[in-house]
Design a protein around this motif. Structure first.
Motif, mmCIF file in Angstrom:
data_model
loop_
_atom_site.group_PDB
_atom_site.id
_atom_site.type_symbol
_atom_site.label_atom_id
_atom_site.label_comp_id
_atom_site.label_asym_id
_atom_site.label_seq_id
_atom_site.Cartn_x
_atom_site.Cartn_y
_atom_site.Cartn_z
ATOM 1 N N TYR A 1 31.760 42.159 -4.113
ATOM 2 C CA TYR A 1 30.828 41.325 -3.563
ATOM 3 C C TYR A 1 31.517 40.147 -2.899
ATOM 4 C CZ TYR A 1 27.223 37.983 -2.686
ATOM 5 O OH TYR A 1 26.566 36.767 -2.251
ATOM 6 N N LEU A 2 32.579 39.592 -3.749
ATOM 7 C CA LEU A 2 33.086 38.336 -3.245
ATOM 8 C C LEU A 2 33.488 38.244 -1.939
ATOM 9 C CD1 LEU A 2 33.469 35.578 -4.142
ATOM 10 C CD2 LEU A 2 35.981 36.133 -4.711
ATOM 11 N N PRO A 3 34.225 39.288 -1.339
ATOM 12 C CA PRO A 3 34.953 39.499 -0.010
ATOM 13 C C PRO A 3 33.630 39.170 1.150
ATOM 14 C CG PRO A 3 35.619 41.029 -1.148
ATOM 15 C CD PRO A 3 34.650 40.594 -2.105
ATOM 16 N N THR B 1 33.064 35.524 3.449
ATOM 17 C CA THR B 1 32.931 35.473 4.935
ATOM 18 C C THR B 1 31.903 34.457 5.292
ATOM 19 O OG1 THR B 1 33.396 37.977 5.193
ATOM 20 C CG2 THR B 1 32.593 36.857 6.903
ATOM 21 N N LYS B 2 30.892 34.356 4.628
ATOM 22 C CA LYS B 2 29.781 33.361 4.885
ATOM 23 C C LYS B 2 30.128 31.908 4.579
ATOM 24 C CE LYS B 2 26.717 37.208 4.929
ATOM 25 N NZ LYS B 2 25.410 37.829 4.444
ATOM 26 N N LEU C 1 32.462 26.547 6.426
ATOM 27 C CA LEU C 1 33.814 25.606 6.249
ATOM 28 C C LEU C 1 34.446 25.458 8.149
ATOM 29 C CD1 LEU C 1 35.874 26.940 3.296
ATOM 30 C CD2 LEU C 1 34.730 24.708 3.717
ATOM 31 N N ALA C 2 34.085 26.374 8.422
ATOM 32 C CA ALA C 2 34.447 26.345 10.032
ATOM 33 C C ALA C 2 33.580 25.696 10.641
ATOM 34 C CB ALA C 2 34.535 27.762 10.677
ATOM 35 N N ASN C 3 32.388 25.625 10.534
ATOM 36 C CA ASN C 3 31.293 24.857 11.251
ATOM 37 C C ASN C 3 31.737 23.225 10.938
ATOM 38 O OD1 ASN C 3 30.028 27.082 12.027
ATOM 39 N ND2 ASN C 3 28.328 27.055 10.343
ATOM 40 N N GLU C 4 32.439 22.952 9.778
ATOM 41 C CA GLU C 4 32.667 21.573 9.601
ATOM 42 C C GLU C 4 34.024 21.181 9.984
ATOM 43 O OE1 GLU C 4 30.391 19.311 9.065
ATOM 44 O OE2 GLU C 4 28.740 20.976 8.415
ATOM 45 N N VAL D 1 21.222 33.589 -0.632
ATOM 46 C CA VAL D 1 20.686 32.690 0.290
ATOM 47 C C VAL D 1 20.795 31.237 -0.378
ATOM 48 C CG1 VAL D 1 18.424 31.951 1.425
ATOM 49 C CG2 VAL D 1 19.064 34.326 1.264
ATOM 50 N N GLU D 2 20.403 31.016 -1.487
ATOM 51 C CA GLU D 2 20.253 29.859 -2.126
ATOM 52 C C GLU D 2 21.897 29.464 -2.491
ATOM 53 O OE1 GLU D 2 18.563 32.487 -3.857
ATOM 54 O OE2 GLU D 2 17.258 31.500 -5.234
ATOM 55 N N ILE D 3 22.792 30.306 -2.643
ATOM 56 C CA ILE D 3 24.329 29.967 -2.741
ATOM 57 C C ILE D 3 24.688 28.957 -1.442
ATOM 58 C CG2 ILE D 3 26.560 30.601 -2.749
ATOM 59 C CD1 ILE D 3 25.581 33.029 -4.701
ATOM 60 N N ILE D 4 24.316 29.850 -0.246
ATOM 61 C CA ILE D 4 24.536 29.282 0.854
ATOM 62 C C ILE D 4 23.835 27.822 1.175
ATOM 63 C CG2 ILE D 4 24.783 29.707 3.527
ATOM 64 C CD1 ILE D 4 26.814 31.231 1.928
ATOM 65 N N GLU D 5 22.584 27.743 1.079
ATOM 66 C CA GLU D 5 22.036 26.800 1.164
ATOM 67 C C GLU D 5 22.253 25.474 0.360
ATOM 68 O OE1 GLU D 5 17.685 27.665 0.401
ATOM 69 O OE2 GLU D 5 17.591 28.451 2.505
#
Ligand code: SRM
Ligand code: SF4
Length: 568
Positions: free
Chosen positions: A449-451, A455-456, A461-464, A524-528
């Motif tokens: 799963y980690l890969p 990616t997300k 990081l790229a957005n910032e 979803v919560e991880i990314i949020e």
């Protein structure tokens, strides 16, 4: 933390495993017979306990569990085999043997582990003897790769300081040899060795260090060469830190009582940092390691296995007690620790030239899993390579000691198979443990799963504008912590399918434990949760401040100095 509760359990009756060990006749049990039994693809639990000492675990393919239950079939039993390779150093010939066994008997892949070794998964019982024989014929072996003994000794692969590496590596081999079990059982069972009748011998003759009960629990040793802390020296039961003065190795700082595992819901278990207790000259390293290990042998908890790691033996009785016991057993005192400085615990990728002018290429291998084109490319390299391979503590591989005139040839193969480390710095600083489908203890996915999650996070990081940022990120499928997650700047530890605890605040150098930030969350919560932190990091970091330091300075999590405060 009230320590006595754990300490009190020392006086309880010995655990089942203690009986199995004592009555096994030095790790024989009925293993030879059950391996020959053709009725089941599995082996009984008692033998599986002993099997670990021989470097293997009985597992079943968890992806097939429910279906096989429905069909009233026994689980899809198979074995995992772990090799012992001190410092992760292997020859091209040994690489080719492991590659061949992986394709012939295992699941077609090779797994590089977080302790610089190889694992094979999916070996059927009927192929076990042949597999272990061939591993031994290549001069690798599996004895003591698992079980209640000293495990694979880790050592910084450090090819750019070639002469220091050579010396430190020699010490790791000597430690590994000295602390290996001496029983003849391994030869008898796997290599058709002659049965030795030991009836006139005492247990000290047969196992001078371990005796008949072996250790209360697994035991781990690693040697770091600053500025690299790639072996995560503070996660080891004994960590040695090489002290180099005037370009010469003068000895080692000694750290004791590190460990990563914990059990959810039990505050008497926690990850712990090893504490630096002194310095010893190089030639004392074996004596120091042996005496420390015998303290754990004699005082470790033999009643409750989850409290049996060395870190708890020290925490229960106190560091002062431990130092007095050690100095008493040594008959001399460790010197004051010498200064050292770590700069990172990740790997440095690509080509570098060593002091001896040989070249070394560190290749990123996602989560240590070697298959498909990576496997073919590395096989092609092993066929022509004249130096060695070094497995790194971050599940990668170094194609080491390439003479200048052969570099081009290796480069061509790397290009041909696209083995070019083009992944993001975040990914290159990631580790995931094996978890599903082979690990019987996994509560959630990790390696598989980690890969996707990375990616997300790479996108965040790229957005910032932080796409070039190195952040140490690790995932484990359960709180045993095989990817050493408690030392990562960002960590995920599995709780249930698709759910993880998220930890923040480890240091980039592996010298600080992280802290729980969010519990039982899905993707979803991880990314949020990460999004605003990464945004603030981009805007408010001070200079080249590391992510782990930033989250502590900003109070996302508080800093803890010791595992004893982990749950507070
Ligand atoms: Fe581990 C158990 C895989 C490094 C802490 N570990 C397991 C088992 C054997 C599961 C089991 O007991 O049934 C896993 C097999 C999975 C599989 O299918 O292959 C397993 N551990 C691994 C590896 C392969 C992870 C990886 O992705 O690389 C690593 C093999 C290293 C090697 O070559 O020897 C591995 N395990 C570690 C580390 C990291 C390290 O040693 O540097 C740790 C944390 C350090 C420590 O020991 O504190 C670690 N493994 C554990 C524990 C928790 C021990 C404890 O303190 O309670 C267990 C469970 C146990 O021992 O009961 C465990
Ligand atoms: Fe298995 Fe847990 Fe170790 Fe991952 S951390 S390999 S899930 S024991």
């Amino acid at each position: 933390m009230e320590q006595n509760k754990r300490l009190q359990t020392h006086d309880g009756p010995p655990s089942d495993v203690e009986w199995i060990k004592t009555e096994s006749n030095f790790l024989r049990g009925t293993l030879a017979e059950t391996l020959d039994d053709q009725v089941s693809a599995g082996i009984p639990d008692d033998d599986n306990r002993l099997m670990k000492f021989h470097g293997s675990y009985l597992q079943d393919d968890r992806d097939l569990r429910i279906e096989r239950q429905k069909q009233k079939l026994e689980p899809a039993y198979q074995f995992m085999v772990r090799v012992r390779a001190p410092g992760g150093v292997t020859t091209p010939e040994q690489w080719l043997v492991m590659d061949e066994l992986a394709r012939r008997y295992a699941n077609g892949s090779l797994r590089l582990t977080t302790r610089q070794s190889f694992q094979l998964h999916g070996i059927l019982k009927w192929n076990m003897k042949q597999t272990i024989k061939e591993i031994n014929a290549s001069l690798l072996n599996t004895l003591g790769a698992c079980g209640d003994v000293n495990r694979n000794v880790m050592c910084n692969p450090n090819p750019n300081q070639s002469h220091i590496h050579a010396t430190v590596y020699e010490w790791s081999k000597k430690l590994s040899d000295h602390l290996s079990p001496r029983t003849n059982a391994y030869h008898e069972i796997w290599l058709d060795g002659e049965k030795v009748i030991d009836s006139n011998k005492t247990e000290e003759d047969i196992e001078p260090i371990y005796r008949s009960q072996y250790l209360p629990r697994k035991f781990k040793i690693g040697i770091a060469v600053p500025p690299s802390n790639d072996v995560d020296v503070f996660s080891q039961d004994i960590g040695f830190i090489a002290i180099v003065e005037n370009a010469q190795l003068v000895g080692f700082n000694v750290a004791v009582g590190g460990g990563m595992g914990m059990t959810y819901g039990d505050p008497y278990t926690y990850p712990q940092l090893a504490r630096v207790i002194g310095f010893c000259q190089s030639e004392k390293i074996i004596e120091v390691a042996e005496k420390i290990m015998t303290i754990q042998r004699d005082f470790g908890n033999r009643s409750v296995r989850k409290y049996a790691r060395f870190k708890y033996t020290i925490d229960d009785r106190g560091l002062d007690w431990f130092m007095a016991e050690l100095h008493d057993r040594l008959g001399w005192k460790l010197e004051e620790p010498r200064p050292y400085q770590f700069k990172h615990n990740g790997d440095r990728y690509g080509w570098i030239q060593g002091h001896d002018n040989n070249w070394h290429f560190t290749l990123f291998v996602q989560n240590g899993r070697i298959r498909d084109h990576v496997m073919t490319g590395l096989r092609e390299i092993a066929n022509v390579h004249q130096g060695d391979f070094r497995l790194t503590p971050n599940q990668n591989v170094i194609i080491a000691n390439v003479p200048h005139e052969q570099k081009k040839g290796i480069d061509n193969i790397l290009e041909k198979y696209q083995l070019t480390n083009n992944d993001s710095p975040l990914r290159r600083n990631s580790i995931a443990c094996v978890a599903l489908p082979t690990c019987g203890l996994a509560m959630a996915e990790s390696e598989r799963y980690l890969p996707t999650l990375l990616t997300k996070i790479e996108q965040l990081l790229a957005n910032e504008g932080l796409q070039d940022e190195e952040i140490v990120i690790r995932m484990s499928g359960c709180p045993n912590g095989c990817s050493r997650p408690a030392l990562a700047e960002i960590a995920f530890i599995g709780k249930a399918p698709g759910k993880y605890n998220m930890y923040l605040g480890g240091s980039f150098t592996g010298e600080r434990l992280n802290k729980l930030y969010r519990e039982n969350i899905g993707e979803v919560e991880i990314i949020e949760s990460l999004k605003p932190i990464i945004h603030h990091y981009a805007k408010e970091r001070k200079g080249s401040e590391r992510f782990g330091d930033f989250v502590i300075r900003k109070g996302y999590v508080n800093e803890i100095k010791s595992g004893q405060d982990f749950h507070d």
